[in-house]
Design an enzyme around this catalytic site. Structure first.
Site, mmCIF file in Angstrom:
data_model
loop_
_atom_site.group_PDB
_atom_site.id
_atom_site.type_symbol
_atom_site.label_atom_id
_atom_site.label_comp_id
_atom_site.label_asym_id
_atom_site.label_seq_id
_atom_site.Cartn_x
_atom_site.Cartn_y
_atom_site.Cartn_z
ATOM 1 N N GLY A 55 32.394 46.294 87.028
ATOM 2 C CA GLY A 55 32.201 45.332 88.104
ATOM 3 C C GLY A 55 32.552 43.938 87.624
ATOM 4 O O GLY A 55 33.448 43.764 86.799
ATOM 5 N N CYS A 56 31.844 42.955 88.121
ATOM 6 C CA CYS A 56 32.135 41.556 87.783
ATOM 7 C C CYS A 56 32.144 41.339 86.272
ATOM 8 O O CYS A 56 31.157 41.611 85.587
ATOM 9 C CB CYS A 56 31.087 40.654 88.419
ATOM 10 S SG CYS A 56 31.298 38.910 88.007
ATOM 11 N N PHE A 57 33.265 40.831 85.754
ATOM 12 C CA PHE A 57 33.348 40.673 84.295
ATOM 13 C C PHE A 57 32.436 39.586 83.766
ATOM 14 O O PHE A 57 32.085 39.581 82.596
ATOM 15 C CB PHE A 57 34.778 40.486 83.799
ATOM 16 C CG PHE A 57 35.659 39.508 84.544
ATOM 17 C CD1 PHE A 57 35.169 38.456 85.288
ATOM 18 C CD2 PHE A 57 37.046 39.653 84.476
ATOM 19 C CE1 PHE A 57 36.000 37.561 85.940
ATOM 20 C CE2 PHE A 57 37.896 38.769 85.131
ATOM 21 C CZ PHE A 57 37.372 37.727 85.862
#
Length: 216
Positions: A55-57
């Site tokens: 998901g969001c890095f």
């Protein structure tokens, strides 16, 4: 006493949290053009790299940074076909790239297995559409292996989880492809912008879902 933020600022931050990962305007930060990561360049023999998509890095750097033996984490894009992609191109879809984090670690101090174990605790292994509030191909979870040993370790861990939960584990296990560093304002975001990061993470429901899957 901590000074309270103006209401308008809190509204702005709340909208940022709900809008998704990476929505900070480039005008608000030092934007650096992405470059191909030097994963193929010679490195000291004790250093190795591992690449994970969860998901969001922004949210994937901190858990690995906290592991003794990890030298660096880098947010970036991998798995797709477009060379030197920008955040906007990846976000629009069609590039095949995942948001991912590259972990550089000292293999004499920390094992790949430890990284794998840490990775699983950062993701919802049942979500085939993305991660938490972020949906779409960019946010799909994946482990990128660099050799047969890493592939076997990842597959074995996935099998253990399937046995434990008796549900399909949708995390993909894929061969490593070119990794492109994300723009500069994405790197170490949790350190550079702790308030925005906290609002995003909370608004996305990431920790609540992780507790629901993995417990405390």
């Amino acid at each position: 006493m901590t000074q309270l933020k103006p209401f308008s600022a809190l509204v702005t931050l709340s909208l940022l949290a709900l809008a998704g990962c990476g929505t900070q305007s480039p005008a608000q930060a030092d934007v650096v053009a992405p470059k191909v990561s030097a994963t193929a360049a010679p490195v000291p023999s004790n250093l190795a790299t591992a690449i994970f998509a969860g998901g969001c890095f922004w949210c994937m750097e901190k858990p690995f940074d906290e592991i003794p033996g990890v030298v660096a984490t880098t947010s970036g894009y991998t798995g797709g076909t477009l060379a030197n992609p920008t955040y906007e191109q990846v976000g629009r879809g069609g590039t095949g790239h995942f948001e991912a984090v590259k972990v550089t670690y000292d293999a004499t101090k920390v094992s790949y297995q430890k990284l794998i174990d840490t990775y699983w605790l950062q993701v919802d292994p049942f979500d085939a559409f993305g991660q938490f509030c972020d949906k779409g191909e960019t946010y799909l979870p994946a482990i990128f292996y660099g050799n047969d040993a890493e592939k076997k370790a990842a597959e074995a861990a996935r099998e253990v989880l399937y046995t434990r939960f008796k549900k399909p584990i949708v995390v993909q296990i894929l061969p490593t492809k070119a990794f492109y560093d994300a723009e500069g304002y994405h790197q170490d975001y949790y350190q550079k912008n702790p308030l925005r990061y906290a609002y995003y993470r909370n608004g996305c429901g990431r920790d609540a879902r992780l507790r629901a899957v993995w417990g405390q």
